[in-house]
Structure formats: C-alpha cells, structure tokens
Design a protein around this motif. Structure first.
Motif, PDB file in Angstrom:
ATOM      1  N   ASN A   1       0.842  -1.201   0.000  1.00 15.24           N
ATOM      2  CA  ASN A   1       0.000   0.000   0.000  1.00 15.24           C
ATOM      3  C   ASN A   1       0.876   1.249   0.000  1.00 15.24           C
ATOM      4  O   ASN A   1       1.891   1.294   0.691  1.00 15.24           O
ATOM      5  CB  ASN A   1      -0.887   0.034   1.246  1.00 15.24           C
ATOM      6  CG  ASN A   1      -1.948  -1.037   1.187  1.00 15.24           C
ATOM      7  OD1 ASN A   1      -2.355  -1.444   0.112  1.00 15.24           O
ATOM      8  ND2 ASN A   1      -2.370  -1.512   2.339  1.00 15.24           N
TER       9      ASN A   1
ATOM     10  N   THR B   1      -1.470   3.283  -7.842  1.00 18.17           N
ATOM     11  CA  THR B   1      -2.627   4.019  -8.368  1.00 18.17           C
ATOM     12  C   THR B   1      -2.177   5.315  -9.055  1.00 18.17           C
ATOM     13  O   THR B   1      -2.700   5.662 -10.121  1.00 18.17           O
ATOM     14  CB  THR B   1      -3.623   4.318  -7.224  1.00 18.17           C
ATOM     15  OG1 THR B   1      -4.009   3.058  -6.654  1.00 18.17           O
ATOM     16  CG2 THR B   1      -4.845   5.039  -7.706  1.00 18.17           C
TER      17      THR B   1
ATOM     18  N   GLU C   1      -9.374   2.328  -8.372  1.00 20.58           N
ATOM     19  CA  GLU C   1      -9.420   1.989  -6.946  1.00 20.58           C
ATOM     20  C   GLU C   1     -10.831   1.605  -6.478  1.00 20.58           C
ATOM     21  O   GLU C   1     -11.012   0.675  -5.699  1.00 20.58           O
ATOM     22  CB  GLU C   1      -8.925   3.217  -6.182  1.00 20.58           C
ATOM     23  CG  GLU C   1      -8.249   2.920  -4.893  1.00 20.58           C
ATOM     24  CD  GLU C   1      -7.673   4.198  -4.298  1.00 20.58           C
ATOM     25  OE1 GLU C   1      -7.740   5.266  -4.944  1.00 20.58           O
ATOM     26  OE2 GLU C   1      -7.161   4.112  -3.176  1.00 20.58           O
TER      27      GLU C   1
ATOM     28  N   GLN D   1     -17.977  -5.719  -8.046  1.00 19.93           N
ATOM     29  CA  GLN D   1     -16.622  -5.813  -8.603  1.00 19.93           C
ATOM     30  C   GLN D   1     -16.656  -6.470  -9.988  1.00 19.93           C
ATOM     31  O   GLN D   1     -15.997  -6.020 -10.924  1.00 19.93           O
ATOM     32  CB  GLN D   1     -15.749  -6.620  -7.629  1.00 19.93           C
ATOM     33  CG  GLN D   1     -14.273  -6.597  -7.923  1.00 19.93           C
ATOM     34  CD  GLN D   1     -13.608  -5.256  -7.581  1.00 19.93           C
ATOM     35  OE1 GLN D   1     -14.238  -4.373  -7.007  1.00 19.93           O
ATOM     36  NE2 GLN D   1     -12.358  -5.112  -7.953  1.00 19.93           N
TER      37      GLN D   1
ATOM     38  N   ASP E   1      -7.096  -2.264 -11.348  1.00 19.13           N
ATOM     39  CA  ASP E   1      -6.522  -2.018 -10.030  1.00 19.13           C
ATOM     40  C   ASP E   1      -7.200  -2.975  -9.042  1.00 19.13           C
ATOM     41  O   ASP E   1      -8.361  -2.781  -8.689  1.00 19.13           O
ATOM     42  CB  ASP E   1      -6.784  -0.547  -9.654  1.00 19.13           C
ATOM     43  CG  ASP E   1      -5.867  -0.061  -8.551  1.00 19.13           C
ATOM     44  OD1 ASP E   1      -5.143  -0.887  -7.986  1.00 19.13           O
ATOM     45  OD2 ASP E   1      -5.883   1.145  -8.254  1.00 19.13           O
ATOM     46  N   GLU E   2      -6.489  -4.006  -8.653  1.00 22.15           N
ATOM     47  CA  GLU E   2      -7.004  -5.018  -7.721  1.00 22.15           C
ATOM     48  C   GLU E   2      -8.349  -5.594  -8.207  1.00 22.15           C
ATOM     49  O   GLU E   2      -9.356  -5.504  -7.489  1.00 22.15           O
ATOM     50  CB  GLU E   2      -7.200  -4.402  -6.326  1.00 22.15           C
ATOM     51  CG  GLU E   2      -5.960  -3.786  -5.732  1.00 22.15           C
ATOM     52  CD  GLU E   2      -5.054  -4.811  -5.082  1.00 22.15           C
ATOM     53  OE1 GLU E   2      -5.481  -5.960  -4.897  1.00 22.15           O
ATOM     54  OE2 GLU E   2      -3.900  -4.475  -4.806  1.00 22.15           O
TER      55      GLU E   2
ATOM     56  N   THR F   1      -9.597  -8.577  -8.469  1.00 28.98           N
ATOM     57  CA  THR F   1     -10.236  -9.720  -7.795  1.00 28.98           C
ATOM     58  C   THR F   1     -10.521  -9.433  -6.321  1.00 28.98           C
ATOM     59  O   THR F   1     -11.013 -10.316  -5.623  1.00 28.98           O
ATOM     60  CB  THR F   1      -9.372 -10.994  -7.920  1.00 28.98           C
ATOM     61  OG1 THR F   1      -8.050 -10.683  -7.456  1.00 28.98           O
ATOM     62  CG2 THR F   1      -9.314 -11.506  -9.334  1.00 28.98           C
ATOM     63  N   ALA F   2     -10.235  -8.204  -5.882  1.00 32.58           N
ATOM     64  CA  ALA F   2     -10.524  -7.857  -4.484  1.00 32.58           C
ATOM     65  C   ALA F   2     -12.031  -7.969  -4.261  1.00 32.58           C
ATOM     66  O   ALA F   2     -12.813  -7.416  -5.024  1.00 32.58           O
ATOM     67  CB  ALA F   2     -10.057  -6.441  -4.200  1.00 32.58           C
TER      68      ALA F   2
ATOM     69  N   THR G   1      -2.717  -4.282 -11.209  1.00 33.07           N
ATOM     70  CA  THR G   1      -2.079  -4.135  -9.898  1.00 33.07           C
ATOM     71  C   THR G   1      -2.772  -5.113  -8.968  1.00 33.07           C
ATOM     72  O   THR G   1      -3.983  -5.310  -9.053  1.00 33.07           O
ATOM     73  CB  THR G   1      -2.215  -2.713  -9.317  1.00 33.07           C
ATOM     74  OG1 THR G   1      -3.549  -2.533  -8.863  1.00 33.07           O
ATOM     75  CG2 THR G   1      -1.842  -1.641 -10.302  1.00 33.07           C
ATOM     76  N   THR G   2      -2.000  -5.734  -8.136  1.00 32.81           N
ATOM     77  CA  THR G   2      -2.591  -6.692  -7.198  1.00 32.81           C
ATOM     78  C   THR G   2      -1.692  -6.878  -5.988  1.00 32.81           C
ATOM     79  O   THR G   2      -0.483  -6.683  -6.057  1.00 32.81           O
ATOM     80  CB  THR G   2      -2.865  -8.053  -7.892  1.00 32.81           C
ATOM     81  OG1 THR G   2      -3.446  -8.940  -6.944  1.00 32.81           O
ATOM     82  CG2 THR G   2      -1.615  -8.675  -8.468  1.00 32.81           C
ATOM     83  N   HIS G   3      -2.339  -7.223  -4.872  1.00 26.44           N
ATOM     84  CA  HIS G   3      -1.575  -7.609  -3.683  1.00 26.44           C
ATOM     85  C   HIS G   3      -1.432  -9.130  -3.660  1.00 26.44           C
ATOM     86  O   HIS G   3      -0.671  -9.671  -2.881  1.00 26.44           O
ATOM     87  CB  HIS G   3      -2.321  -7.196  -2.412  1.00 26.44           C
ATOM     88  CG  HIS G   3      -2.319  -5.732  -2.169  1.00 26.44           C
ATOM     89  ND1 HIS G   3      -1.164  -5.039  -1.930  1.00 26.44           N
ATOM     90  CD2 HIS G   3      -3.320  -4.837  -2.118  1.00 26.44           C
ATOM     91  CE1 HIS G   3      -1.476  -3.766  -1.730  1.00 26.44           C
ATOM     92  NE2 HIS G   3      -2.765  -3.611  -1.869  1.00 26.44           N
ATOM     93  N   ASN G   4      -2.246  -9.773  -4.499  1.00 27.39           N
ATOM     94  CA  ASN G   4      -2.283 -11.230  -4.502  1.00 27.39           C
ATOM     95  C   ASN G   4      -1.157 -11.743  -5.412  1.00 27.39           C
ATOM     96  O   ASN G   4      -1.296 -11.807  -6.628  1.00 27.39           O
ATOM     97  CB  ASN G   4      -3.660 -11.669  -5.008  1.00 27.39           C
ATOM     98  CG  ASN G   4      -3.842 -13.159  -4.928  1.00 27.39           C
ATOM     99  OD1 ASN G   4      -2.863 -13.915  -4.848  1.00 27.39           O
ATOM    100  ND2 ASN G   4      -5.088 -13.588  -4.945  1.00 27.39           N
TER     101      ASN G   4
END
Lengths: 309, 245
Positions: free
Chosen positions: A39, A44, A84, A142, A160-161, A163-164, A192-195
């Motif tokens: 983060n 973004t 976002e 989503q 931006d994310e 699959t969140a 972009t992903t955190h996964n």
C-alpha cells in the motif's frame, strides 16, 4: 514490436511526498503486466499518470506511442479502466451502467445490447441486471466493474485489484477470462494486485514498486530465479553425522532438518547432485529431491526487505 | 461532442429521477412543486395570474430551485460516491462532461418551469372560465420562458462551480442555499427596516416601471452573467485537480 507502455524516469511528487520516483519500464503488447507493491507504493498514481489524468512532475510516459501529458484524451479512447473504486452508479441498474459506458464509447444500440448480455451472462449477473447496483454484494459490483472496463473491447485495460472482494470461484473465473482476453484478442492488461499468487499465475511480466521506486522488473520466473539456491530433500535415517557432513560441503551455506526434510541452501550456481551423493554416503535413504524455487511472494518480500536495508 | 453531451444528459436524467431514492418519490416531490406553482397560486389569483406579469415572473422561478439540488450533486455527488474518477478516466472530453451536467440541470429545471407556466394558464381557464380561453400576453409568456431558461442556466453554471470545489453534495447545497437566501431574502428583509419616507417613493417608482424594459434589462444581465459563468466553469474544470481534490 513497439511496447504499449513506456515510461522514462516518470516522477510525480505531491508536496514532499514522492508518490512515483523516476520509474522506467516497458510493457509489451498482448501480455498481462503485473504492477506489484505494498500500500502507498505508487501503483494508483502510476495508473493515473498513464491514463493522462495527472501530469508528471518530471520524466515522461507513452501509451500507444502517445505522450500521456499531451494526448491523454486519445489514450483514454483506447483504454478501459477499473480503478481503486468500482465507479458504478449505484442508483442505476447494471444495464443502465453498461448502457451509459457503451454510449460513452460510441457502441451502437445492437452492440451495446449484445455485449451487455454476453458480459452479464459470463459473470453470472444477468438475472439481476434490472436491480439497482446499490443493492448488490461487493463481489457482484466488482464483477460488473470489470465487465464495464472490458465492455468496449479496449486494446489496453488497467485493472486495479480486480479480484478484491471476489469469492475464490469468481476470482478464478475472472483470471481465466483475462487470460482468454489476452490470448485470443491480444489485449494488454496492466494489473495491480496484492495477490502475488494471482500475479504469478496471470502475469508474463511483473514490476515491483515500493515508495514510488521501481525495485525490479521482469518475468515472475526470473524474479523467483534470483533466489534459486534452495534444495529440499525428503528422506529417512537422516543422522547428525549426515547433517554435519552435508554442512561441511563447500557449496552448502546452510542446512536445516525439519520433519524428515532437509532444507539446504546452496551457493549460487552450485550443483545439487553433490549433496545427494553426500547424504547417500552417510546412510540416508533419499525419497525425494526438490529444487527449491522461491515463490514470487518470497522474492517480492526479499526485494522489499533489501530496499528497507 | 454533441453526441457525448447527449450521452451525459441521458445518464444525468436517470440519476436525477433516482435522486430521492426512488423514481416514485422524485415524481411525488415534483408534483408538489408543480402543483403549488402551476395550480394553487394561479387558482388563487384567477385571471390576474395571466394579466399581471409580476405573478408569473415571480413564481416561474420556483422550480428553478430544483436545479440547485441537481447541480449541487453534479460533481460533489460523483466524488462522494467514488464515480468521478472512472468517469474522468473515460474517453469523454472535459467539455462534454461539464456541459452535459449543466445541460441536464438546465433542461430539468427549465422544463418544469415551462410546464408550470402552461399549467397555470390551464388552471385559470378551468377554475375561472368566463366564456373565452385566456392566455398570457405573448410578450409575457415568451419573456417568462426565456427568463426561466437564463435563470436555470445561471443557477446551473454557478452550481457546477460550487460543486466542483465541494467534497460532498451536502456541502455544495449548503453553500448554494446560503448564497440564494442572501440573494432572495436580504432585499425583502432590508425593505422592512427602511424608513417610510424611502419606501413610499420606492413603491411609486416601482409601480411606474415599464416591465418590458425591466425584463429586457434582466435578460441582458442574465445573458452576460451566463457567458461569464460558463467561461469560468470551463476554465476551472481540470481533471487532475478534480482527482486530487
């Protein structure tokens, strides 16, 4: 082939904060490009710069060969974006939302209707198409936002994310859809992903960013490869003597025994056959040897830790 | 550009009619306003409603306050509901977004104003029928139609400017309400406290006014103010500023 995205020392400051700090990378056409970072890493802001929504403080970026600073409108014409937030009009129905963005991208009535049906059916939303989006679950919203981003069949999609908030089945289905989109239609996806497991499955190339700086860029394989010096050996009769002999080998920098499995760290480029021979000489019955490759997550964490030091 | 503006207007209208939570509740709200200005007051005043321009010119402004609610929501509402950035990331040009939002608010307020004016004439004829159909003098009718258009445009342009710089719809609405309360109520209140020696001649001067000339003056002022406000709104609309705000 010319890259779809090219940045050169792209920089954006907000006062004293360097949200994007001199990043340079290229995204070839027809791939899923992962943009990974914790983060506040500047993901973004980078998307906003690439879409021409923000002006760079220094450096430049090109999308489809167009300068993002001067040709934002032409760039946005060819792109789809899920940013976002879902950006859905919650007082309107799913059909109304897609209808509006279909009109924005100048699709004719028949195209709008057919495409809306196709996407809503493929995301399992068709039965609720006439409900106000505000009454939907987060996952459904989503999915609809992804459908909206893909509605006009853009050549480049910023997600931006995406699959969140999606359940595992929906997330897997979306990943499959994205892969199909890339393989069948040649679309480029900037994700972009955190996964990181997701990035590993989907992305041909990834960039790792932290505090606005680019830490690494390359294929997930090559990033993992930076840590390709671990070997796992599963076996029986692993004695203290065998372990000591193993640790004494010049190419071994560390060896730990955990539940009949040896976790051995080698010098970069060292041959793992030597350790198998040593273990067998010391009476170990080797069941399995697995060359350890760090996961993308481990590689990512190592990069971030390295940067912190 | 025109197609894009029409696309924006279509979306805005769908949102306007859901502004109060449901289509039904928005329509009920509209019926009350149209009922007051188009039925109640004309029925009370009778044929005077059609012959005296003061009534129509005063009450035809009432629906325009609807514009305030719509236009306050235009950008501040999109920002509050996190839909603005997606809209700005679309291919729509700046001017199409801005003019689409202004046009939707104008069309909404103005169409209700015109409906109210026409309904007023119908009401007077139904309630006070005297053997022949009565209507406004054409100058009054077209003057009121033009005035309500220009007033709706001015309120929309000012409202968009306020909405652009407000973080929530409520904040934008409060700012606009304060400004319009001062604009409408302050002169009325001041009039109460003026000494009789000033009020008397003032009323005499007002009664001698040529209302056609007054309307022409007001129209000229509104046209100039609209051009200025539209120019100002266009120059203030910047995607990067909107995103960072």
């Amino acid at each position: 082939m010319n890259p779809v995205i090219r940045t050169d020392q792209l920089t954006r400051h907000f006062g004293n904060v360097r949200a994007v700090d001199g990043i340079s990378f290229e995204v070839p056409a027809g791939i899923v490009f992962g943009f990974l970072g914790p983060n506040g890493a500047g993901k973004t802001t980078t998307i906003r710069l690439l879409l021409g929504l923000l002006e760079p403080t220094a450096g430049r970026a090109e999308v489809f060969g167009l300068d993002t600073h001067t040709s934002g409108g032409q760039i946005r014409e060819k792109c789809g974006a899920l940013l976002e937030h879902t950006g859905l009009y919650e007082r309107l129905t799913a059909e109304d939302n897609l209808e509006f963005y279909g009109r924005v991208w100048r699709l004719d009535a028949a195209q709008r209707q057919a495409r809306a049906k196709e996407l809503l059916q493929s995301f399992g939303l068709y039965d609720r198409r006439r409900d106000n989006v505000g009454t939907w679950s987060r996952g459904m919203k989503q999915k609809l936002a992804v459908a909206r981003a893909l509605f006009h069949r853009p050549q480049l999609v910023f997600l931006d994310e995406p699959t969140a908030g999606l359940d595992p089945v929906a997330a897997a289905a979306l990943r499959e859809d994205l892969q199909n989109l890339v393989s069948r239609q040649g679309v480029t996806v900037f994700l972009t992903t955190h996964n990181l497991a997701e990035a590993e499955k989907l992305c041909s190339q990834v960039a790792v960013v932290r505090e606005g700086r680019l830490l690494a860029v390359g294929s997930p394989h090559s990033l993992r490869g930076q840590e390709n010096n671990r070997v796992e050996v599963a076996g029986r009769n692993i004695s203290a003597t065998a372990l000591a002999a193993l640790r004494a080998l010049p190419e071994v920098t560390g060896a730990e025994l955990r539940d009949n499995t040896l976790d051995v760290t080698l010098l970069p480029g060292a041959d793992s056959a030597q350790i198998v021979a040593s273990l067998m000489q010391n009476g170990v019955l080797v069941d399995e040897v697995r060359k350890g490759r760090a996961s993308l997550e481990e590689a990512f964490l190592d990069l971030v830790e390295e940067e912190e030091k | 550009m025109i197609t894009d503006i029409i696309t924006m207007i279509g979306k805005e209208f769908k949102e306007i009619f859901m502004l109060r939570g449901s289509f039904r509740s928005t329509v009920m709200n509209l019926l009350i306003i149209v009922g007051m200005a188009g039925v109640f007051f004309p029925a009370q005043m009778g044929p005077l409603w059609l012959t005296n321009p003061v009534g129509i010119l005063t009450w035809s402004w009432l629906p325009l306050f609807l514009v305030m609610g719509v236009v306050a929501d235009s950008f501040a509402g999109e920002r509050e509901r996190h839909t603005l950035e997606t809209l700005l990331a679309s291919r729509l040009p700046d001017r199409a977004i801005l003019l689409g939002k202004i046009s939707a608010a104008v069309l909404y307020g103005w169409s209700i104003a015109v409906l109210t004016i026409l309904l007023g004439a119908v009401t007077v004829n139904v309630m006070h029928f005297s053997g022949q159909i009565l209507f406004y003098p054409l100058v009054t009718f077209f003057g009121a139609v033009l005035l309500s258009f220009l007033a709706a445009l001015l309120i929309s342009s000012i409202g968009v400017l306020v909405s652009l710089s407000s973080s929530t719809t409520r904040q934008a609405y409060q700012k606009m309400s304060m400004a319009f309360l001062i604009f409408w109520l302050l002169p009325t209140l001041l009039l109460q406290f003026l000494p009789a020696k000033i009020v008397g001649p003032l009323i005499q001067t007002l009664s001698r006014l040529n209302w056609t000339q007054v309307a022409t003056g007001v129209i000229a002022f509104l046209v100039a103010a609209n051009v200025l406000m539209l120019f100002f709104a266009i120059s203030r609309f910047r995607r990067d500023r909107l995103i960072l705000d």
